[in-house]
Design a protein around this motif. Structure first.
Motif, PDB file in Angstrom:
ATOM      1  N   ALA A   1      -7.680  42.152  -0.054  1.00 36.46           N
ATOM      2  CA  ALA A   1      -6.720  42.100  -1.151  1.00 36.46           C
ATOM      3  C   ALA A   1      -5.980  43.416  -1.337  1.00 36.46           C
ATOM      4  O   ALA A   1      -5.138  43.536  -2.231  1.00 36.46           O
ATOM      5  N   ALA A   2      -6.288  44.419  -0.514  1.00 38.10           N
ATOM      6  CA  ALA A   2      -5.695  45.751  -0.670  1.00 38.10           C
ATOM      7  C   ALA A   2      -4.523  45.945   0.286  1.00 38.10           C
ATOM      8  O   ALA A   2      -4.505  45.414   1.399  1.00 38.10           O
ATOM      9  N   ALA A   3      -3.555  46.726  -0.154  1.00 37.31           N
ATOM     10  CA  ALA A   3      -2.429  47.116   0.700  1.00 37.31           C
ATOM     11  C   ALA A   3      -2.830  48.368   1.470  1.00 37.31           C
ATOM     12  O   ALA A   3      -3.186  49.386   0.874  1.00 37.31           O
ATOM     13  N   LEU A   4      -2.798  48.284   2.817  1.00 34.73           N
ATOM     14  CA  LEU A   4      -3.245  49.390   3.656  1.00 34.73           C
ATOM     15  C   LEU A   4      -2.072  50.053   4.367  1.00 34.73           C
ATOM     16  O   LEU A   4      -1.123  49.386   4.793  1.00 34.73           O
ATOM     17  N   ASP A   5      -2.144  51.368   4.496  1.00 37.11           N
ATOM     18  CA  ASP A   5      -1.125  52.141   5.207  1.00 37.11           C
ATOM     19  C   ASP A   5      -1.213  51.803   6.697  1.00 37.11           C
ATOM     20  O   ASP A   5      -2.246  52.047   7.346  1.00 37.11           O
ATOM     21  N   ALA A   6      -0.149  51.258   7.257  1.00 33.72           N
ATOM     22  CA  ALA A   6      -0.158  50.793   8.645  1.00 33.72           C
ATOM     23  C   ALA A   6      -0.301  51.939   9.638  1.00 33.72           C
ATOM     24  O   ALA A   6      -0.786  51.726  10.758  1.00 33.72           O
ATOM     25  N   THR A   7       0.094  53.151   9.261  1.00 32.43           N
ATOM     26  CA  THR A   7      -0.051  54.273  10.185  1.00 32.43           C
ATOM     27  C   THR A   7      -1.512  54.699  10.309  1.00 32.43           C
ATOM     28  O   THR A   7      -1.939  55.187  11.359  1.00 32.43           O
ATOM     29  N   ILE A   8      -2.285  54.504   9.240  1.00 32.15           N
ATOM     30  CA  ILE A   8      -3.711  54.850   9.253  1.00 32.15           C
ATOM     31  C   ILE A   8      -4.533  53.679   9.758  1.00 32.15           C
ATOM     32  O   ILE A   8      -5.524  53.859  10.476  1.00 32.15           O
ATOM     33  N   PHE A   9      -4.116  52.468   9.386  1.00 32.11           N
ATOM     34  CA  PHE A   9      -4.848  51.259   9.762  1.00 32.11           C
ATOM     35  C   PHE A   9      -3.922  50.317  10.545  1.00 32.11           C
ATOM     36  O   PHE A   9      -3.489  49.280  10.028  1.00 32.11           O
ATOM     37  N   PRO A  10      -3.583  50.654  11.799  1.00 36.71           N
ATOM     38  CA  PRO A  10      -2.683  49.786  12.581  1.00 36.71           C
ATOM     39  C   PRO A  10      -3.279  48.409  12.861  1.00 36.71           C
ATOM     40  O   PRO A  10      -2.544  47.465  13.153  1.00 36.71           O
TER      41      PRO A  10
END
Length: 549
Positions: free
Chosen positions: A352-361
């Motif tokens: 349900a969380a929005a993740l930073d794509a650069t950290i979590f590709p």
């Protein structure tokens, strides 16, 4: 040199035997034998092995009602004093025959409910929260023999735990100061020091608050102290949970669980104690070898492996001991949230969380239920990018116990050992909770959830006894050398063939632990007393000793 993680020989043997339940191969580790709950040690010169066995149990008959929480022992009367929240009292148990402890009577709280109990020199101290928990509470004193009330003093809001100094001349109280639901009222957290040198009738109290830190919130956050209650000042947000006092009685640490920090108190002058520091516990990196965890309750298997997750240690209980003239603190890294108070709750699941794509590709893969999707995290204190997307995943609790030096540096952490040991001993009920027998139930949220800790010296060695609140049982470690703690035994006296709510299910939900040295014990052997919150049982374990030369 400080070790972030020290893996004992016993743990490596477990790891070797549990290769099927860790690593990236995804294999199922639930197929191995359960093993025996006996003593496992690391023999050597002057080594001391111990083995716990159940000696006696008092059954209150009240299950799932917190009928046995904190427990302490009075050697003069051979009595156990047990917090019974269900009956708003302290149960007084006769332990003269430790194989059959029996209830003698009770101490009824006056004007509120009891949260903690301690005894020293024939004086029983009881922490009483007010009828309205956000109001100031009190500590009542009783004679351990006659149970006559000796007096009372006022302390801060929600006194949650108390302990005597080693010389018995003072009592320290952790006043948690929890808010009410919705944060309409949020009292300050504090630590009360009760000076008993002139006797109970002339007792004086100094209560230490955190108001001096109110203008230092940003500084504390930068150090890693979590200050996040809605609209709360630092003094309101810091909530003391548990206190450990150094053996020389000059210093104390109070865990600030939700803040993931400890308060340090100078007790060199009992008449004028001072708060000297707030020290963060830091983060546990579950992506490194030794710090693996099982993160999903929906993958149908034991899968203890590394994940891109960081753990907030957030210890509950804490205890202190000396080694080579220096004080060390042992913490049970339980973890806790404020979901009962923060509107909308504090935690969420990774999916349900929005993740930073650069950290979590690989965010889409991580969010699968069989991976991290079900894992409970907190966004409070986590790093985010400009868009508010999480750049780190913070979980509550360390699923471990740790040892810290007096400067606040970690010298040992048990890493993934608790989950690995449980997986080997009780694979069919791995990470079950204390209200059900469901396999893997707590893997998504704090795992075995270590909560209570007690220390005891036996044969010149110091042992730590850590209670696992969820699956149950006690982990035993030799912590004589703080940088090289050694696993000794895991004993679980819960009967998994029965529902957790069944009065005959044994011991479920260990809360408070108390070590009884041999010279104070009713049978001349060291013992461990455990209060079990869910089963409402108080158990006595005999500790047998084998010395190897």
């Amino acid at each position: 040199m400080m070790k972030k993680y020290a893996l004992s020989l016993a743990a490596m043997l477990f790891a070797a035997g549990l290769s099927a339940c860790s690593g990236d191969d995804g294999s199922d580790g639930a197929t191995g034998p359960a093993g025996e709950d006996g003593a496992v040690g690391e023999p050597g010169t002057n080594s001391v092995l111990i083995e716990l066995s159940l000696l006696g149990r008092y059954v209150s008959g009240l299950t799932e009602e917190s009928a046995a929480e904190i427990v302490t022992y009075d050697p003069a009367t051979k009595r156990l004093f047990v917090v019974n929240a269900a009956e708003v009292s302290i149960d007084v148990l006769d332990a003269a025959n430790p194989s059959a402890p029996a209830k003698l009577g009770s101490i009824q709280s006056e004007g509120g409910s009891a949260n903690s109990v301690a005894v020293s020199g024939g004086i029983v101290a009881v922490a009483i929260q007010a009828g309205t928990k956000t109001d100031n509470g009190k500590v009542e004193f009783y004679n351990s023999s006659s149970l006559a009330k000796l007096g009372e003093v006022a302390v801060g809001a929600l006194p949650d735990m108390l302990t005597f100094t080693p010389d018995g001349k003072a009592v320290l109280v952790a006043n948690e100061g929890e808010p009410d639901a919705g944060y309409a009222v949020d009292p300050v957290g504090s630590i009360s020091v009760i000076d008993l040198r002139a006797g109970v009738a002339a007792a004086t109290v100094k209560t230490l608050g955190f108001e001096a830190y109110n203008d230092r919130a940003d500084e504390l956050r930068a150090k890693g102290v979590r200050i996040y209650g809605p609209g709360s000042s630092v003094a309101q947000d810091l909530e003391p949970e548990y206190i450990a006092i150094s053996p020389d009685g000059k210093t104390a640490w109070a865990t600030l669980q939700e803040a993931n920090a400890a308060a340090v108190i100078d007790l060199s002058d009992i008449a004028s104690p001072t708060l000297v520091d707030i020290r963060p516990f830091g983060l546990k990196d579950h992506s490194i070898i030794g710090n693996e965890l099982d993160a999903s309750d929906r993958d149908g298997r034991i899968n203890i492996r590394n994940w891109p997750v960081k753990g907030l240690y957030q210890p509950d209980a804490i205890a202190a001991y000396d080694f080579n003239g220096k004080t060390y603190y042992v913490t049970a890294n339980e973890g806790d949230d404020r979901n009962d108070f923060i509107p909308g709750e504090e935690t969420k699941r990774v999916k349900a969380a929005a993740l930073d794509a650069t950290i979590f590709p690989d965010a889409a893969t991580l969010k699968l239920d069989a991976n991290l999707g079900r894992l409970t995290i907190t966004p409070y204190g986590a790093k985010t990018n400009a868009a508010g997307e999480l750049q780190e995943l913070l979980v509550l609790g360390g699923r471990s116990f740790s040892i810290w030096n007096s400067d606040g540096a970690q010298v040992y952490d048990s890493g993934s050992e608790f989950e690995r040991i449980v997986a080997q001993r009780n694979p069919g009920f791995f990470n079950a909770s204390n209200d059900n027998n469901n396999f893997d139930d707590r893997s998504d949220n704090k795992g075995p959830e270590p909560e209570g800790v007690a220390l005891g010296k036996i044969g010149g060695h110091t042992f730590a006894f850590i209670g696992l609140e969820r699956i149950g049982g006690v982990m035993v470690y030799d912590v004589s050398n703080p940088q090289n703690a050694r696993f000794v035994q895991y004993l679980n006296t819960r009967d998994f063939t029965k529902l957790a709510s069944d009065p005959t299910a044994g011991d479920v939900g260990p809360e408070g632990l108390h070590f009884i040295p041999a010279d104070n014990s009713p049978n001349g052997k060291p013992m461990l007393a455990v209060g079990n919150e869910v089963s409402g049982t108080t158990s006595l374990f005999q500790i047998d000793v084998v010395e190897l030369k």
